[in-house]
Scaffold this motif. Structure first.
Motif, PDB file in Angstrom:
ATOM      1  N   LEU A   1       1.142  -0.797   0.452  1.00 24.84           N
ATOM      2  CA  LEU A   1      -0.254   0.133  -0.388  1.00 24.84           C
ATOM      3  C   LEU A   1       1.077   0.995   0.016  1.00 24.84           C
ATOM      4  CD1 LEU A   1      -2.673  -0.779   2.943  1.00 24.84           C
ATOM      5  CD2 LEU A   1      -2.865  -1.201   0.159  1.00 24.84           C
TER       6      LEU A   1
ATOM      7  N   HIS B   1       0.961   5.397   0.160  1.00 24.30           N
ATOM      8  CA  HIS B   1       0.842   6.356   1.315  1.00 24.30           C
ATOM      9  C   HIS B   1       1.131   7.224   0.256  1.00 24.30           C
ATOM     10  CE1 HIS B   1       1.084   9.086   3.949  1.00 24.30           C
ATOM     11  NE2 HIS B   1      -0.586   9.259   4.298  1.00 24.30           N
TER      12      HIS B   1
ATOM     13  N   ILE C   1      -2.685   4.661  -2.094  1.00 22.70           N
ATOM     14  CA  ILE C   1      -3.779   4.789  -0.866  1.00 22.70           C
ATOM     15  C   ILE C   1      -3.393   6.943  -0.497  1.00 22.70           C
ATOM     16  CG2 ILE C   1      -4.354   2.758   0.181  1.00 22.70           C
ATOM     17  CD1 ILE C   1      -2.789   3.175   2.338  1.00 22.70           C
TER      18      ILE C   1
ATOM     19  N   PHE D   1      -5.769   1.852   6.621  1.00 22.12           N
ATOM     20  CA  PHE D   1      -5.577   1.038   6.231  1.00 22.12           C
ATOM     21  C   PHE D   1      -5.824  -0.782   7.073  1.00 22.12           C
ATOM     22  CE2 PHE D   1      -2.270   2.213   9.466  1.00 22.12           C
ATOM     23  CZ  PHE D   1      -2.277   1.037  10.274  1.00 22.12           C
TER      24      PHE D   1
END
Length: 127
Positions: free
Chosen positions: A34, A36, A53, A65
């Protein structure tokens, strides 16, 4: 003892120098990532094991998350050239880190690693 290999990681600050390198490397190692960023500046379109994200670490209600994250690598920091004050730098860096650590605790993430480089931009920062 075997080496720990994460299955799914969150990399904060993925639009920065350190975070982007970690994101690219982890994705190339077949680790779900993920990626960020606080802003919409992530330029990772060719990675299959990566999801983008966006949230602001300074707002604990925005940090989101999933519980399957087993490792958090926190590289996000404030590196704006024209920081208005020490208070803004503290808000961006320290409060964001504390919010993330608290979220990791509630999500039972196994590892939370903080990596960053600090830069002093103006003489105001030297005491």
């Amino acid at each position: 003892m075997s080496m720990y290999v994460p299955r799914k990681i969150l990399v904060t600050g993925s639009s920065g120098l350190i975070g982007s390198a970690i994101t690219k490397y982890a994705s190339s190692q077949n680790i779900d990532v993920l990626a960020h960023s606080r802003t919409n500046k992530l330029d990772f379109d060719n990675f299959q094991k990566m999801k983008k994200i966006y949230f602001d670490l300074r707002d604990s209600n925005e940090i989101c998350f999933d519980a399957n994250i087993d490792t958090v690598i926190h590289t996000a920091t404030s590196n704006e050239n024209k920081l208005a004050s020490v208070e803004i730098a503290l808000q961006n860096t320290l409060v964001g880190t504390l919010n993330l650590l608290n979220k990791c605790r509630t999500k039972s993430s196994k590892i939370c690693l903080r990596i960053h480089c600090s830069v002093i931009y103006t003489e105001r920062w030297i005491y």
